[in-house]
Design an enzyme around this catalytic site. Structure first.
Site, short mmCIF file in Angstrom:
data_model
loop_
_atom_site.label_atom_id
_atom_site.label_comp_id
_atom_site.label_asym_id
_atom_site.label_seq_id
_atom_site.Cartn_x
_atom_site.Cartn_y
_atom_site.Cartn_z
N LYS A 54 0.84 -1.20 0.00
CA LYS A 54 0.00 0.00 0.00
C LYS A 54 0.87 1.25 0.00
O LYS A 54 0.63 2.19 -0.77
CB LYS A 54 -0.93 0.00 1.23
CG LYS A 54 -2.10 -0.95 1.08
CD LYS A 54 -2.86 -1.15 2.38
CE LYS A 54 -3.92 -2.26 2.20
NZ LYS A 54 -4.55 -2.70 3.44
N GLN A 98 -5.02 -1.39 9.37
CA GLN A 98 -4.93 -2.72 8.77
C GLN A 98 -5.56 -3.77 9.68
O GLN A 98 -5.29 -3.82 10.88
CB GLN A 98 -3.44 -3.06 8.52
CG GLN A 98 -3.19 -4.38 7.83
CD GLN A 98 -3.72 -4.43 6.40
OE1 GLN A 98 -3.78 -3.41 5.72
NE2 GLN A 98 -4.09 -5.61 5.94
N ASP A 121 -11.41 2.94 3.69
CA ASP A 121 -11.79 1.52 3.65
C ASP A 121 -13.30 1.35 3.53
O ASP A 121 -13.79 0.25 3.26
CB ASP A 121 -11.35 0.86 4.96
CG ASP A 121 -10.26 -0.18 4.78
OD1 ASP A 121 -10.09 -0.65 3.64
OD2 ASP A 121 -9.61 -0.51 5.78
N1 GUN Z 1 -7.08 -6.75 5.75
C1 GUN Z 1 -7.39 -7.50 4.66
N2 GUN Z 1 -8.10 -6.77 3.77
C2 GUN Z 1 -8.24 -5.53 4.32
C3 GUN Z 1 -8.86 -4.34 3.89
O1 GUN Z 1 -9.47 -4.26 2.80
N3 GUN Z 1 -8.79 -3.29 4.72
C4 GUN Z 1 -8.16 -3.36 5.93
N4 GUN Z 1 -8.13 -2.26 6.69
N5 GUN Z 1 -7.55 -4.45 6.36
C5 GUN Z 1 -7.60 -5.53 5.55
#
Ligand code: GUN
Length: 298
Positions: A54, A98, A121
């Site tokens: 990311k 996350q 998100d």
């Molecule tokens: N962990 C796995 N997929 C995601 C996601 O789309 N967003 C977040 N914040 N954590 C994740």
């Protein structure tokens, strides 16, 4: 193989290149680029890889990436304070915590602290409510990626039957509302749905997001259907040597590719779209918060 392979890697790369242009025009017009803060608690190896990717892709499109790495035993109030500090920082446009968080932390309570205007998100109650109520807002990334891939293959989705296998808050449920927004006729199914194979066979668009390796078999797929496989499951692969593993989706790809009209591979299908949609949300968030007009191509 008769199905068209849906190249999520290429489609995500094309979105990222449009975002890079958009970011550069925002920088020129307003003197700053959007910024994304990512919070990682603990040292889960998969989460570390996601967060690194990311941050790298955020910078590659010209945005600012701010990473906060906290110890595994970080108390709830310290994490909440960090989120509140990021909320208050006018130069931060997106906040992503996350998931999953370590067990001692209350995930839902942490997410709920995120300012909805920075909820890239799309996981806060406000964002979920706005999606259900047809109000503009930030939409969850993985399901948005699924819609983009389906549109890439089928164009207008109006009137298509869409079966989503999986009802998670991260994918299945928001996907249902996003495909409904595209005028699909949506059915949400799950691992306990009765007559699941026959139901899946009705779908023009079949979204598999159930988290069970290769659960969707070839004869669950309507000939010519568009199959979007959200699953990422690591399974043993003794045929590749002792102790080896490989990634598979929720769809039996080898069988599915001979029946479907188009199908996403795993890896290289939905996965790359998730981060591209996160970057897109960060641009959209910056524009909404600052009152900037959204550049073309976003
Ligand atoms: N962990 C796995 N997929 C995601 C996601 O789309 N967003 C977040 N914040 N954590 C994740």
């Amino acid at each position: 193989m008769s199905a068209e392979l849906i190249d999520g890697k290429a489609i995500a790369a094309s979105l990222r290149s449009r975002l890079a242009e958009a970011v550069s025009s925002l920088q020129a017009a307003h003197g700053r680029a959007p910024a994304l803060a990512v919070v990682l608690v603990g040292d889960d190896p998969a989460s570390q890889v996601y967060v690194r990717n990311k941050a790298r892709q955020t910078e590659e499109v010209g945005m600012r990436s701010i990473e906060h790495r906290l110890d595994d035993d970080t108390p709830q109030d310290v994490l909440v304070n960090l989120v509140q500090t990021l909320n208050a920082d006018p130069l931060i446009d997106g906040i992503l915590v996350q998931l999953p968080l370590p067990d001692h932390l209350d995930e839902a309570a942490v997410i709920e602290q995120i300012d909805p205007s920075k909820d890239v998100d799309g996981l806060t109650e406000a964002s979920a409510g706005r999606l259900v109520l047809d109000k503009p807002g930030l939409r969850p990334c993985t399901p948005t990626g699924c819609v983009i891939l389906a549109r890439e293959v089928l164009g207008d989705l109006t009137g298509k039957s869409c079966v989503i296998v999986g009802r998670s808050i991260l994918v299945g449920k928001p996907a249902a509302f996003l495909f409904l927004e595209q005028n699909c006729t949506v059915t949400i199914a799950h691992s306990r749905t009765q007559g699941l194979p026959a139901l899946c066979r009705e779908a023009d668009i079949l979204v598999a997001a159930v988290g069970r390796p290769m659960m969707v078999k070839g004869d669950w797929i309507k000939p010519g259907a568009c199959v979007i496989d959200v699953g990422i499951n690591r399974i043993d692969a003794p045929e590749r040597g002792e102790g080896k593993t490989r990634l598979v989706g929720d769809v039996d790809f080898d069988a599915g590719k001979d029946v479907a009209g188009a199908i996403t591979p795993v890896p290289g299908g939905v996965g790359p779209m998730t981060i591209a949609c996160l970057l897109r949300n960060t641009v959209l968030s910056a524009c909404a918060r600052e009152g900037w007009s959204v550049p073309e191509g976003v």
